[in-house]
Design a protein around this motif. Structure first.
Motif, PDB file in Angstrom:
ATOM      1  N   UNK A   1       0.834  -1.200   0.000  1.00  0.00           N
ATOM      2  CA  UNK A   1       0.000   0.000   0.000  1.00  0.00           C
ATOM      3  C   UNK A   1       0.872   1.254   0.000  1.00  0.00           C
ATOM      4  N   UNK A   2       0.339   2.326  -0.550  1.00  0.00           N
ATOM      5  CA  UNK A   2       1.070   3.594  -0.623  1.00  0.00           C
ATOM      6  C   UNK A   2       0.930   4.384   0.673  1.00  0.00           C
ATOM      7  N   UNK A   3       2.002   5.083   1.050  1.00  0.00           N
ATOM      8  CA  UNK A   3       1.936   5.964   2.213  1.00  0.00           C
ATOM      9  C   UNK A   3       0.781   6.963   2.085  1.00  0.00           C
ATOM     10  N   UNK A   4       0.584   7.477   0.880  1.00  0.00           N
ATOM     11  CA  UNK A   4      -0.472   8.471   0.663  1.00  0.00           C
ATOM     12  C   UNK A   4      -1.846   7.898   0.994  1.00  0.00           C
ATOM     13  N   UNK A   5      -2.075   6.648   0.621  1.00  0.00           N
ATOM     14  CA  UNK A   5      -3.375   6.034   0.895  1.00  0.00           C
ATOM     15  C   UNK A   5      -3.564   5.766   2.383  1.00  0.00           C
ATOM     16  N   UNK A   6      -2.495   5.387   3.055  1.00  0.00           N
ATOM     17  CA  UNK A   6      -2.582   5.206   4.506  1.00  0.00           C
ATOM     18  C   UNK A   6      -2.938   6.525   5.172  1.00  0.00           C
ATOM     19  N   UNK A   7      -2.261   7.596   4.757  1.00  0.00           N
ATOM     20  CA  UNK A   7      -2.503   8.908   5.350  1.00  0.00           C
ATOM     21  C   UNK A   7      -3.917   9.395   5.073  1.00  0.00           C
ATOM     22  N   UNK A   8      -4.409   9.165   3.861  1.00  0.00           N
ATOM     23  CA  UNK A   8      -5.775   9.577   3.530  1.00  0.00           C
ATOM     24  C   UNK A   8      -6.784   8.819   4.387  1.00  0.00           C
ATOM     25  N   UNK A   9      -6.570   7.506   4.536  1.00  0.00           N
ATOM     26  CA  UNK A   9      -7.495   6.694   5.322  1.00  0.00           C
ATOM     27  C   UNK A   9      -7.449   7.086   6.795  1.00  0.00           C
ATOM     28  N   UNK A  10      -6.247   7.280   7.307  1.00  0.00           N
ATOM     29  CA  UNK A  10      -6.104   7.670   8.710  1.00  0.00           C
ATOM     30  C   UNK A  10      -6.761   9.009   8.980  1.00  0.00           C
ATOM     31  N   UNK A  11      -6.569   9.954   8.076  1.00  0.00           N
ATOM     32  CA  UNK A  11      -7.162  11.286   8.242  1.00  0.00           C
ATOM     33  C   UNK A  11      -8.682  11.207   8.237  1.00  0.00           C
ATOM     34  N   UNK A  12      -9.231  10.362   7.366  1.00  0.00           N
ATOM     35  CA  UNK A  12     -10.686  10.207   7.321  1.00  0.00           C
ATOM     36  C   UNK A  12     -11.220   9.689   8.649  1.00  0.00           C
ATOM     37  N   UNK A  13     -10.512   8.736   9.238  1.00  0.00           N
ATOM     38  CA  UNK A  13     -10.926   8.197  10.531  1.00  0.00           C
ATOM     39  C   UNK A  13     -10.798   9.261  11.620  1.00  0.00           C
ATOM     40  N   UNK A  14      -9.689   9.960  11.642  1.00  0.00           N
ATOM     41  CA  UNK A  14      -9.439  10.956  12.682  1.00  0.00           C
ATOM     42  C   UNK A  14     -10.432  12.115  12.617  1.00  0.00           C
ATOM     43  N   UNK A  15     -10.831  12.486  11.416  1.00  0.00           N
ATOM     44  CA  UNK A  15     -11.718  13.630  11.259  1.00  0.00           C
ATOM     45  C   UNK A  15     -13.187  13.283  11.500  1.00  0.00           C
ATOM     46  N   UNK A  16     -13.494  12.003  11.588  1.00  0.00           N
ATOM     47  CA  UNK A  16     -14.863  11.561  11.865  1.00  0.00           C
ATOM     48  C   UNK A  16     -15.003  11.369  13.372  1.00  0.00           C
ATOM     49  N   UNK A  17     -15.664  12.320  14.011  1.00  0.00           N
ATOM     50  CA  UNK A  17     -15.756  12.282  15.469  1.00  0.00           C
ATOM     51  C   UNK A  17     -16.894  11.413  15.993  1.00  0.00           C
ATOM     52  N   UNK A  18     -17.609  10.772  15.082  1.00  0.00           N
ATOM     53  CA  UNK A  18     -18.647   9.859  15.535  1.00  0.00           C
ATOM     54  C   UNK A  18     -18.052   8.599  16.136  1.00  0.00           C
ATOM     55  N   UNK A  19     -18.898   7.692  16.523  1.00  0.00           N
ATOM     56  CA  UNK A  19     -18.430   6.464  17.162  1.00  0.00           C
ATOM     57  C   UNK A  19     -18.350   5.297  16.183  1.00  0.00           C
TER      58      UNK A  19
END
Length: 293
Positions: free
Chosen positions: A168-186
């Motif tokens: 996997x690409x670093x960019x895709x990991x970062x995009x996925x991680x950011x999506x999780x971090x920015x979603x403050x729901x449960x």
């Protein structure tokens, strides 16, 4: 600045740095953590914490005071890595952190072939026992590692057999991680996401793709375990480190790194990068393999 404070560890590194930049770009309050603050990036709206090694519980607690979420990139490989992770997690809980997003590894298990993947499982196990919301991001091998581990002689060596790898690409990991971090729901609480590329390929196929990009013959050279240890002896690394290098290939041969997940597109809204796409977009990654004048 909008939203609760997110602390990002490993912000001087390939994953943490990309995640921190993405969070800062959208105006989220970010605190950057690292062992050496002088190496941390300068990002708009982000502040750097004092030195905070994972193994120093008090330093970590001070650095995380007031943070709502911790993005925990795994520590550098070492014999004490699990203890360092546990110390960092406990410090975060003591500081009042409510949520931890941990970067683990594909196939993390107590009996994983790849020895470092066992460290990740033990860290995950500890996170499940403490009173904190948590999400695990299990990324596989990095696409960047394939050209990096290919020698200037054009050989990619290792005991990977005919096994497949969903790098996997670093960019895709970062995009996925950011999506999780920015979603403050449960919705991500307790979730484990396998972050992989769109396909699983053999190391021989990786060598063929590198050949196409470089214009020279790149070959995969399968090794036995004994040959793998012998070919890496000149690095002078400690036994535990060499074991990690060798068993990462043996995990490929065992089929433990072949899983292909849709987590990257599901979390990010875009397809995961293939090896061919990664190489086309990152020519510097294989510059050492290009034919000479």
């Amino acid at each position: 600045m909008n939203g609760p404070l997110i602390a990002v560890t490993g912000a001087a590194g390939a994953v943490g740095g990309r995640v921190a930049a993405r969070l800062a770009r959208v105006g989220v309050p970010v605190r950057l953590l690292g062992r050496d603050p002088s190496r941390l990036p300068t990002l708009p709206g982000a502040v750097s914490a004092p030195p905070a090694p994972y193994g120093d519980g008090e330093a970590m607690r001070r650095a995380l005071d007031g943070a709502h979420t911790l993005f925990l990139v795994s520590a550098h490989e070492s014999p004490d890595r699990v203890r360092e992770h546990i110390t960092a997690v406990d410090a975060a809980v003591a500081a009042g952190v409510e949520r931890i997003v941990y970067v683990s590894f594909l196939g993390a298990a107590p009996d994983a072939t790849f020895t470092f993947a066992r460290d990740h499982w033990h860290t995950e196990a500890h996170l499940r026992t403490v009173d904190v919301r948590h999400t695990f991001l299990r990324d596989g091998w990095y696409l960047a590692g394939l050209p990096a581990m290919t020698g200037a002689d054009g050989a990619l060596r290792g005991p990977g057999g005919d096994g497949r790898i969903s790098a996997v690409a670093h960019e895709d990991i970062a995009d996925a991680a950011s999506a999780v971090l920015l979603d403050e729901g449960t919705g991500h609480d307790g979730a484990t996401y396998d972050l992989t590329g769109p396909e699983a390929f053999t190391l021989a196929e990786a060598a063929e793709e590198l050949s196409r990009r470089t214009g020279r013959t790149i070959r995969y050279v399968p090794e036995t375990r004994e040959e793998a240890y012998a070919s890496r002896a000149h690095y002078g690394a400690q036994d535990w480190e060499v074991a990690g290098w060798v068993t990462s290939y043996e995990a490929i041969a065992a089929g433990e790194l072949a899983v292909v997940s849709d987590a990257v597109p599901a979390l990010t809204g875009h397809p995961a990068k293939s090896l061919a796409t990664y190489l086309r977009e990152n020519p510097d990654s294989y510059r050492h393999l290009l034919p000479g004048p």
